[in-house]
Design a protein around this motif. Structure first.
Motif, PDB file in Angstrom:
ATOM      1  N   GLY A  71       0.810  -1.209   0.000  1.00 56.59           N
ATOM      2  CA  GLY A  71       0.000   0.000   0.000  1.00 56.59           C
ATOM      3  C   GLY A  71       0.844   1.260   0.000  1.00 56.59           C
ATOM      4  O   GLY A  71       0.538   2.226  -0.709  1.00 56.59           O
ATOM      5  N   ASN A  72       1.917   1.263   0.783  1.00 57.77           N
ATOM      6  CA  ASN A  72       2.818   2.424   0.825  1.00 57.77           C
ATOM      7  C   ASN A  72       3.453   2.678  -0.540  1.00 57.77           C
ATOM      8  O   ASN A  72       3.560   3.831  -0.983  1.00 57.77           O
ATOM      9  N   CYS A  73       3.860   1.595  -1.195  1.00 56.71           N
ATOM     10  CA  CYS A  73       4.451   1.742  -2.538  1.00 56.71           C
ATOM     11  C   CYS A  73       3.417   2.278  -3.520  1.00 56.71           C
ATOM     12  O   CYS A  73       3.709   3.155  -4.335  1.00 56.71           O
ATOM     13  N   GLY A  74       2.188   1.753  -3.430  1.00 54.84           N
ATOM     14  CA  GLY A  74       1.122   2.219  -4.305  1.00 54.84           C
ATOM     15  C   GLY A  74       0.824   3.692  -4.088  1.00 54.84           C
ATOM     16  O   GLY A  74       0.572   4.435  -5.037  1.00 54.84           O
ATOM     17  N   TYR A  75       0.878   4.128  -2.827  1.00 51.54           N
ATOM     18  CA  TYR A  75       0.640   5.538  -2.505  1.00 51.54           C
ATOM     19  C   TYR A  75       1.654   6.426  -3.206  1.00 51.54           C
ATOM     20  O   TYR A  75       1.288   7.437  -3.834  1.00 51.54           O
ATOM     21  N   TRP A  76       2.930   6.066  -3.133  1.00 50.08           N
ATOM     22  CA  TRP A  76       3.965   6.910  -3.727  1.00 50.08           C
ATOM     23  C   TRP A  76       3.948   6.855  -5.247  1.00 50.08           C
ATOM     24  O   TRP A  76       4.289   7.830  -5.912  1.00 50.08           O
ATOM     25  N   ILE A  77       3.525   5.736  -5.797  1.00 48.69           N
ATOM     26  CA  ILE A  77       3.348   5.661  -7.251  1.00 48.69           C
ATOM     27  C   ILE A  77       2.286   6.662  -7.688  1.00 48.69           C
ATOM     28  O   ILE A  77       2.453   7.400  -8.664  1.00 48.69           O
ATOM     29  N   GLY A  78       1.176   6.699  -6.943  1.00 53.46           N
ATOM     30  CA  GLY A  78       0.119   7.655  -7.249  1.00 53.46           C
ATOM     31  C   GLY A  78       0.532   9.087  -6.985  1.00 53.46           C
ATOM     32  O   GLY A  78       0.199   9.990  -7.757  1.00 53.46           O
ATOM     33  N   ARG A  79       1.290   9.307  -5.924  1.00 52.09           N
ATOM     34  CA  ARG A  79       1.700  10.668  -5.542  1.00 52.09           C
ATOM     35  C   ARG A  79       2.676  11.254  -6.565  1.00 52.09           C
ATOM     36  O   ARG A  79       2.597  12.437  -6.912  1.00 52.09           O
ATOM     37  N   VAL A  80       3.595  10.436  -7.059  1.00 55.72           N
ATOM     38  CA  VAL A  80       4.642  10.922  -7.963  1.00 55.72           C
ATOM     39  C   VAL A  80       4.160  11.018  -9.409  1.00 55.72           C
ATOM     40  O   VAL A  80       4.379  12.031 -10.082  1.00 55.72           O
ATOM     41  N   GLY A  81       3.522   9.974  -9.902  1.00 60.05           N
ATOM     42  CA  GLY A  81       3.174   9.982 -11.329  1.00 60.05           C
ATOM     43  C   GLY A  81       1.725   9.728 -11.649  1.00 60.05           C
ATOM     44  O   GLY A  81       1.340   9.641 -12.828  1.00 60.05           O
ATOM     45  N   GLY A  82       0.884   9.625 -10.623  1.00 58.52           N
ATOM     46  CA  GLY A  82      -0.509   9.254 -10.847  1.00 58.52           C
ATOM     47  C   GLY A  82      -1.351  10.300 -11.546  1.00 58.52           C
ATOM     48  O   GLY A  82      -2.118   9.984 -12.455  1.00 58.52           O
ATOM     49  N   TRP A  83      -1.181  11.573 -11.160  1.00 52.89           N
ATOM     50  CA  TRP A  83      -2.012  12.621 -11.735  1.00 52.89           C
ATOM     51  C   TRP A  83      -1.740  12.847 -13.224  1.00 52.89           C
ATOM     52  O   TRP A  83      -2.696  12.909 -14.018  1.00 52.89           O
ATOM     53  N   PRO A  84      -0.478  12.957 -13.663  1.00 49.68           N
ATOM     54  CA  PRO A  84      -0.214  13.076 -15.109  1.00 49.68           C
ATOM     55  C   PRO A  84      -0.780  11.893 -15.892  1.00 49.68           C
ATOM     56  O   PRO A  84      -1.326  12.072 -16.986  1.00 49.68           O
ATOM     57  N   PHE A  85      -0.663  10.696 -15.318  1.00 47.15           N
ATOM     58  CA  PHE A  85      -1.200   9.504 -15.983  1.00 47.15           C
ATOM     59  C   PHE A  85      -2.718   9.598 -16.086  1.00 47.15           C
ATOM     60  O   PHE A  85      -3.313   9.276 -17.127  1.00 47.15           O
ATOM     61  N   LEU A  86      -3.359  10.063 -15.019  1.00 45.45           N
ATOM     62  CA  LEU A  86      -4.810  10.190 -15.004  1.00 45.45           C
ATOM     63  C   LEU A  86      -5.288  11.210 -16.029  1.00 45.45           C
ATOM     64  O   LEU A  86      -6.325  11.026 -16.677  1.00 45.45           O
ATOM     65  N   LEU A  87      -4.529  12.290 -16.206  1.00 49.71           N
ATOM     66  CA  LEU A  87      -4.875  13.293 -17.202  1.00 49.71           C
ATOM     67  C   LEU A  87      -4.817  12.710 -18.611  1.00 49.71           C
ATOM     68  O   LEU A  87      -5.669  13.019 -19.460  1.00 49.71           O
ATOM     69  N   GLN A  88      -3.816  11.880 -18.858  1.00 50.28           N
ATOM     70  CA  GLN A  88      -3.698  11.238 -20.169  1.00 50.28           C
ATOM     71  C   GLN A  88      -4.865  10.289 -20.423  1.00 50.28           C
ATOM     72  O   GLN A  88      -5.426  10.247 -21.520  1.00 50.28           O
TER      73      GLN A  88
END
Length: 209
Positions: A71-88
């Motif tokens: 879960g911690n790893c998933g959180y940082w994946i989302g925090r670092v690159g999740g928003w740009p990916f979601l925009l795409q």
């Protein structure tokens, strides 16, 4: 990955051969987004503990540790690159950035509940942590709810399999839990989607007026 590789029989065999490492890694990898049946792995671990092949407390510790670290790893994946990916992804499905921001804000308001209770829902168990990162939930707060949710989920699953496995077959137990998880997810989708649809409908009506 073929279905044969993740069959219940194969999971049992791997758990018997590799013990606690198999349980820890299976749950960890599921939380990283790899399509492994972490719930089934947990139930198998509890079942083997109930038949005295593994230790209950070590299985529980493995399940909690795997869920928390994943879960911690998933959180940082989302925090670092999740928003740009979601925009795409939004561009592909023609969802405006304003709409995504609105969804992000709505999730942010309920992020703590999603992280805790998401453990008990199929799919949401995988995506709750990255979504919390995207919503910029503070890591300290996420850590608390992630640990609490992982501990509650692991305790229920391992203990259920530990005792129920003495009464019914593992196959039947896994089937019942899987059906419950899918039903719970469908109910959750209805609870979330219907209010959003109704709000959107009201806005369109007001705009039309």
């Amino acid at each position: 990955m073929s279905l044969e590789l993740i069959s219940l029989e194969n999971i049992q065999e791997i758990a018997r051969n590799y013990g606690y490492w198999a349980i820890f890694l299976g749950i960890l990898l599921e939380n990283l987004g790899i399509p492994l049946p972490g719930e089934t792995v947990t139930l198998v671990g509890g079942f083997l503990a109930g038949s005295d092949e593994l230790n209950y407390w070590l299985v529980l510790g493995d399940a909690v540790a795997g869920a928390v670290i994943g879960g911690n790893c998933g959180y940082w994946i989302g925090r670092v690159g999740g928003w740009p990916f979601l925009l795409q992804v939004g561009k592909i499905f023609r969802i405006s950035e304003a709409r995504l921001l609105s969804i992000k804000e709505q999730f942010s308001e309920n992020a703590a509940k999603a992280v805790f209770f998401g453990r008990f829902f199929a799919l949401l168990r995988i995506f709750a942590a990255p979504l919390a990162g995207i919503a910029e939930m503070s890591f300290g707060k996420f850590l608390v709810y992630n640990l609490a949710g992982a501990s509650a989920w692991a305790s229920v699953m391992v203990t259920l399999a530990f005792f129920a496995g003495k009464i019914i077959s593992l196959e039947q137990l896994v089937a019942w839990v899987s059906k419950f998880a899918i039903l719970a997810l469908l109910i959750l989708v209805v609870v979330i989607v219907v209010p959003i649809w109704w709000e959107s409908r009201q806005i369109k009506q007001e705009t039309g007026e």
